[in-house]
Motif scaffolding. Structure first.
Motif, PDB file in Angstrom:
ATOM      1  N   LEU A  52      24.856  41.810  43.697  1.00  0.00           N
ATOM      2  CA  LEU A  52      24.890  41.805  42.238  1.00  0.00           C
ATOM      3  C   LEU A  52      24.016  42.890  41.637  1.00  0.00           C
ATOM      4  O   LEU A  52      23.738  42.872  40.432  1.00  0.00           O
ATOM      5  CB  LEU A  52      24.447  40.430  41.714  1.00  0.00           C
ATOM      6  N   THR A  53      23.585  43.836  42.460  1.00  0.00           N
ATOM      7  CA  THR A  53      22.708  44.899  41.958  1.00  0.00           C
ATOM      8  C   THR A  53      23.243  46.297  42.237  1.00  0.00           C
ATOM      9  O   THR A  53      22.590  47.278  41.875  1.00  0.00           O
ATOM     10  CB  THR A  53      21.299  44.763  42.573  1.00  0.00           C
ATOM     11  N   ARG A  54      24.372  46.388  42.887  1.00  0.00           N
ATOM     12  CA  ARG A  54      24.929  47.708  43.169  1.00  0.00           C
ATOM     13  C   ARG A  54      25.525  48.294  41.903  1.00  0.00           C
ATOM     14  O   ARG A  54      26.398  47.701  41.268  1.00  0.00           O
ATOM     15  CB  ARG A  54      25.993  47.615  44.258  1.00  0.00           C
ATOM     16  N   ALA A  55      25.086  49.463  41.507  1.00  0.00           N
ATOM     17  CA  ALA A  55      25.469  50.061  40.229  1.00  0.00           C
ATOM     18  C   ALA A  55      26.952  50.383  40.179  1.00  0.00           C
ATOM     19  O   ALA A  55      27.574  50.746  41.183  1.00  0.00           O
ATOM     20  CB  ALA A  55      24.649  51.327  39.977  1.00  0.00           C
ATOM     21  N   GLY A  56      27.512  50.226  38.976  1.00  0.00           N
ATOM     22  CA  GLY A  56      28.888  50.627  38.731  1.00  0.00           C
ATOM     23  C   GLY A  56      29.930  49.758  39.391  1.00  0.00           C
ATOM     24  O   GLY A  56      31.022  50.241  39.725  1.00  0.00           O
ATOM     25  N   ARG A  57      29.636  48.466  39.574  1.00  0.00           N
ATOM     26  CA  ARG A  57      30.572  47.564  40.234  1.00  0.00           C
ATOM     27  C   ARG A  57      31.021  46.447  39.299  1.00  0.00           C
ATOM     28  O   ARG A  57      30.313  46.054  38.365  1.00  0.00           O
ATOM     29  CB  ARG A  57      29.936  46.941  41.471  1.00  0.00           C
ATOM     30  N   MET A  58      32.215  45.955  39.558  1.00  0.00           N
ATOM     31  CA  MET A  58      32.715  44.741  38.916  1.00  0.00           C
ATOM     32  C   MET A  58      32.888  43.685  39.999  1.00  0.00           C
ATOM     33  O   MET A  58      33.463  43.964  41.050  1.00  0.00           O
ATOM     34  CB  MET A  58      34.050  44.996  38.210  1.00  0.00           C
ATOM     35  N   PRO A 325      46.281  47.145  24.349  1.00  0.00           N
ATOM     36  CA  PRO A 325      45.713  46.492  25.535  1.00  0.00           C
ATOM     37  C   PRO A 325      46.496  46.878  26.777  1.00  0.00           C
ATOM     38  O   PRO A 325      47.687  47.190  26.701  1.00  0.00           O
ATOM     39  CB  PRO A 325      45.876  45.002  25.230  1.00  0.00           C
ATOM     40  N   HIS A 326      45.842  46.879  27.936  1.00  0.00           N
ATOM     41  CA  HIS A 326      46.551  47.162  29.172  1.00  0.00           C
ATOM     42  C   HIS A 326      45.907  46.422  30.340  1.00  0.00           C
ATOM     43  O   HIS A 326      44.712  46.126  30.320  1.00  0.00           O
ATOM     44  CB  HIS A 326      46.602  48.661  29.461  1.00  0.00           C
ATOM     45  N   ARG A 327      46.718  46.122  31.332  1.00  0.00           N
ATOM     46  CA  ARG A 327      46.245  45.393  32.509  1.00  0.00           C
ATOM     47  C   ARG A 327      45.432  46.328  33.392  1.00  0.00           C
ATOM     48  O   ARG A 327      45.839  47.459  33.653  1.00  0.00           O
ATOM     49  CB  ARG A 327      47.420  44.818  33.293  1.00  0.00           C
ATOM     50  N   ILE A 328      44.282  45.838  33.865  1.00  0.00           N
ATOM     51  CA  ILE A 328      43.435  46.657  34.736  1.00  0.00           C
ATOM     52  C   ILE A 328      43.381  46.126  36.162  1.00  0.00           C
ATOM     53  O   ILE A 328      43.008  46.858  37.078  1.00  0.00           O
ATOM     54  CB  ILE A 328      42.004  46.780  34.172  1.00  0.00           C
ATOM     55  N   SER A 329      43.739  44.827  36.357  1.00  0.00           N
ATOM     56  CA  SER A 329      43.666  44.263  37.704  1.00  0.00           C
ATOM     57  C   SER A 329      44.521  43.003  37.763  1.00  0.00           C
ATOM     58  O   SER A 329      44.484  42.181  36.842  1.00  0.00           O
ATOM     59  CB  SER A 329      42.223  43.932  38.072  1.00  0.00           C
ATOM     60  N   SER A 330      45.293  42.858  38.834  1.00  0.00           N
ATOM     61  CA  SER A 330      46.106  41.663  39.003  1.00  0.00           C
ATOM     62  C   SER A 330      45.391  40.653  39.889  1.00  0.00           C
ATOM     63  O   SER A 330      44.497  40.997  40.651  1.00  0.00           O
ATOM     64  CB  SER A 330      47.462  42.034  39.608  1.00  0.00           C
ATOM     65  N   ALA A 331      45.818  39.382  39.759  1.00  0.00           N
ATOM     66  CA  ALA A 331      45.268  38.309  40.593  1.00  0.00           C
ATOM     67  C   ALA A 331      43.743  38.294  40.571  1.00  0.00           C
ATOM     68  O   ALA A 331      43.072  38.332  41.597  1.00  0.00           O
ATOM     69  CB  ALA A 331      45.780  38.431  42.030  1.00  0.00           C
ATOM     70  N   ALA A 332      43.169  38.247  39.368  1.00  0.00           N
ATOM     71  CA  ALA A 332      41.719  38.307  39.208  1.00  0.00           C
ATOM     72  C   ALA A 332      41.308  37.540  37.939  1.00  0.00           C
ATOM     73  O   ALA A 332      42.077  37.454  36.979  1.00  0.00           O
ATOM     74  CB  ALA A 332      41.248  39.752  39.107  1.00  0.00           C
ATOM     75  N   VAL A 333      40.088  36.986  37.962  1.00  0.00           N
ATOM     76  CA  VAL A 333      39.564  36.248  36.808  1.00  0.00           C
ATOM     77  C   VAL A 333      38.043  36.227  36.911  1.00  0.00           C
ATOM     78  O   VAL A 333      37.468  36.490  37.954  1.00  0.00           O
ATOM     79  CB  VAL A 333      40.159  34.818  36.776  1.00  0.00           C
ATOM     80  N   SER A 334      37.385  35.885  35.802  1.00  0.00           N
ATOM     81  CA  SER A 334      35.916  35.750  35.733  1.00  0.00           C
ATOM     82  C   SER A 334      35.175  37.009  36.171  1.00  0.00           C
ATOM     83  O   SER A 334      34.376  36.991  37.104  1.00  0.00           O
ATOM     84  CB  SER A 334      35.439  34.556  36.576  1.00  0.00           C
ATOM     85  N   PRO A 335      35.378  38.121  35.476  1.00  0.00           N
ATOM     86  CA  PRO A 335      34.686  39.356  35.873  1.00  0.00           C
ATOM     87  C   PRO A 335      33.258  39.422  35.352  1.00  0.00           C
ATOM     88  O   PRO A 335      32.913  38.821  34.334  1.00  0.00           O
ATOM     89  CB  PRO A 335      35.546  40.431  35.196  1.00  0.00           C
ATOM     90  N   ALA A 336      32.424  40.163  36.053  1.00  0.00           N
ATOM     91  CA  ALA A 336      31.080  40.491  35.601  1.00  0.00           C
ATOM     92  C   ALA A 336      30.797  41.927  36.012  1.00  0.00           C
ATOM     93  O   ALA A 336      31.110  42.331  37.138  1.00  0.00           O
ATOM     94  CB  ALA A 336      30.046  39.548  36.197  1.00  0.00           C
ATOM     95  N   TYR A 337      30.224  42.688  35.089  1.00  0.00           N
ATOM     96  CA  TYR A 337      29.847  44.079  35.381  1.00  0.00           C
ATOM     97  C   TYR A 337      28.373  44.073  35.776  1.00  0.00           C
ATOM     98  O   TYR A 337      27.518  43.645  35.010  1.00  0.00           O
ATOM     99  CB  TYR A 337      30.120  44.965  34.183  1.00  0.00           C
ATOM    100  N   VAL A 338      28.082  44.526  36.989  1.00  0.00           N
ATOM    101  CA  VAL A 338      26.745  44.368  37.545  1.00  0.00           C
ATOM    102  C   VAL A 338      26.139  45.729  37.892  1.00  0.00           C
ATOM    103  O   VAL A 338      26.808  46.752  37.864  1.00  0.00           O
ATOM    104  CB  VAL A 338      26.779  43.490  38.816  1.00  0.00           C
ATOM    105  N   GLY A 339      24.856  45.697  38.264  1.00  0.00           N
ATOM    106  CA  GLY A 339      24.181  46.914  38.688  1.00  0.00           C
ATOM    107  C   GLY A 339      23.546  47.666  37.545  1.00  0.00           C
ATOM    108  O   GLY A 339      23.554  47.252  36.409  1.00  0.00           O
TER     109      GLY A 339
END
Length: 339
Positions: A52-58, A325-339
């Protein structure tokens, strides 16, 4: 009761128990079969290290069928549809900030499931567990990582109707001190003290001061944005018709879903952004009904889930109401931007 009747009762009870056991085994087998079967044409998912600390990750819950179904996975924030690295940690709802995560999990039993909130460190190791008294719905971590909140349905299972009950808890991740329900807080509504038996809270979002938060309060058929104080244990109404608020990184705006008259009862919402200084509402370009607590990717962009072929897909839209609006990722939910 005769011996014969006792034997008949015993045999009937054994038959019922055998049926329950068989159904549980078949259910578990079917669930395992789905998990082991990779999603045809879906994203590439492989095991690896997730922090949860690596920069630039979702980091988000992977919904693609296969051995990593429901696991927390990570991708570069700049390539959200790219290959996924799976952690082995399963969550129904998830959020993270400042190296702290909250993971709402199902604990599977032979007949039914129970639920818990797990506090995670930066390497996704559990540091604390808390019972969740219902179906997990929303989760948030404060910008400092010092507080986490979650909401569960304890009666009903959808925000679309009016007959449901929620329970929202907040925990200090440093001390473990738990506030089991926000219903214990004093309410000031329209400038006056307020009490009612039908009060519900959900959708906490925190400011950066480790004291203030925003949430939804519902009572008498109306929803309110409330500003809460963790130290004073109070909430104060700010604006009406606000659900699942999400505070912008700069603390000046709240994104939320708003019930719009004329829409279907099972899909009644549109995404809006409220300027907390002027109280001006801006409808966003997304015209589909969004039943989610949106996440701010940055100060200009919101990310949220909509139903998809494998449960949910992630979309993004501009926070100022422009663009498409546009789709950025399929089959995914509950995102968090970390780092």
């Amino acid at each position: 009761m005769t011996v014969r009747n006792r034997i008949l009762v015993l045999l009937a009870a054994l038959a019922v128990l055998a049926g329950v056991a068989t159904a549980a085994v078949l259910h578990a087998s079917a669930r395992a079969d789905r998990r082991d079967r990779p999603q045809a044409g879906g994203p590439t998912v492989t095991s690896g290290s997730v922090t949860l600390t690596r920069a630039g990750r979702m980091v988000f819950r992977n919904m693609a069928w296969g051995p990593h179904r429901d696991e927390l996975t990570t991708v570069p924030a700049s390539d959200p549809s790219g290959p996924r690295t799976a952690s082995g940690v399963t969550c129904l709802r998830f959020h993270a900030a400042a190296g702290t995560g909250v993971c709402l999990q199902a604990v599977h039993g032979p007949v039914s499931d129970r639920y818990r909130a797990v506090i995670l460190d930066a390497r996704l190791k559990a540091t604390a567990h808390y019972d969740v008294p219902g179906i997990p719905s929303r989760a948030r971590v404060s910008p400092s990582g010092h507080f986490a909140a979650w909401t569960a349905f304890v009666g009903g299972d959808s925000y679309a109707g009016t007959h449901f009950s929620t329970r929202t808890a907040v925990v200090d991740t440093r001390t473990g001190k738990l506030i089991p329900t926000l219903e214990s807080f004093r309410i000031r509504k329209d400038g006056h003290a307020y009490r009612a038996a039908d009060v519900n809270f959900w959708g906490v979002t925190f400011t950066a001061d480790d004291r203030t938060f925003y949430a939804t309060l519902a009572t008498k058929g109306t929803t309110y944005l409330v500003r809460g104080d963790l130290k004073a244990r109070t909430v104060t109404t700010v604006h009406t018709d606000v659900e699942c608020p999400s505070l912008s990184p700069d603390g000046t705006r709240v994104a939320y879903k708003k019930r719009v008259p004329g829409l279907p009862k099972d899909a009644p919402w549109r995404l809006y952004v409220l300027d907390l200084r002027t109280m001006r509402e801006t409808p966003l370009a997304e015209t589909r009904s969004v039943d989610d607590q949106a996440v701010w990717k940055d100060t200009h962009t919101l990310v949220y889930a909509l139903p998809g072929d494998y449960g949910a897909d992630l979309y993004e839209t501009s926070a100022d109401g422009t663009g498409e609006p546009h789709r950025i990722s399929s089959a995914a939910v509950s995102p968090a931007y970390v780092g």
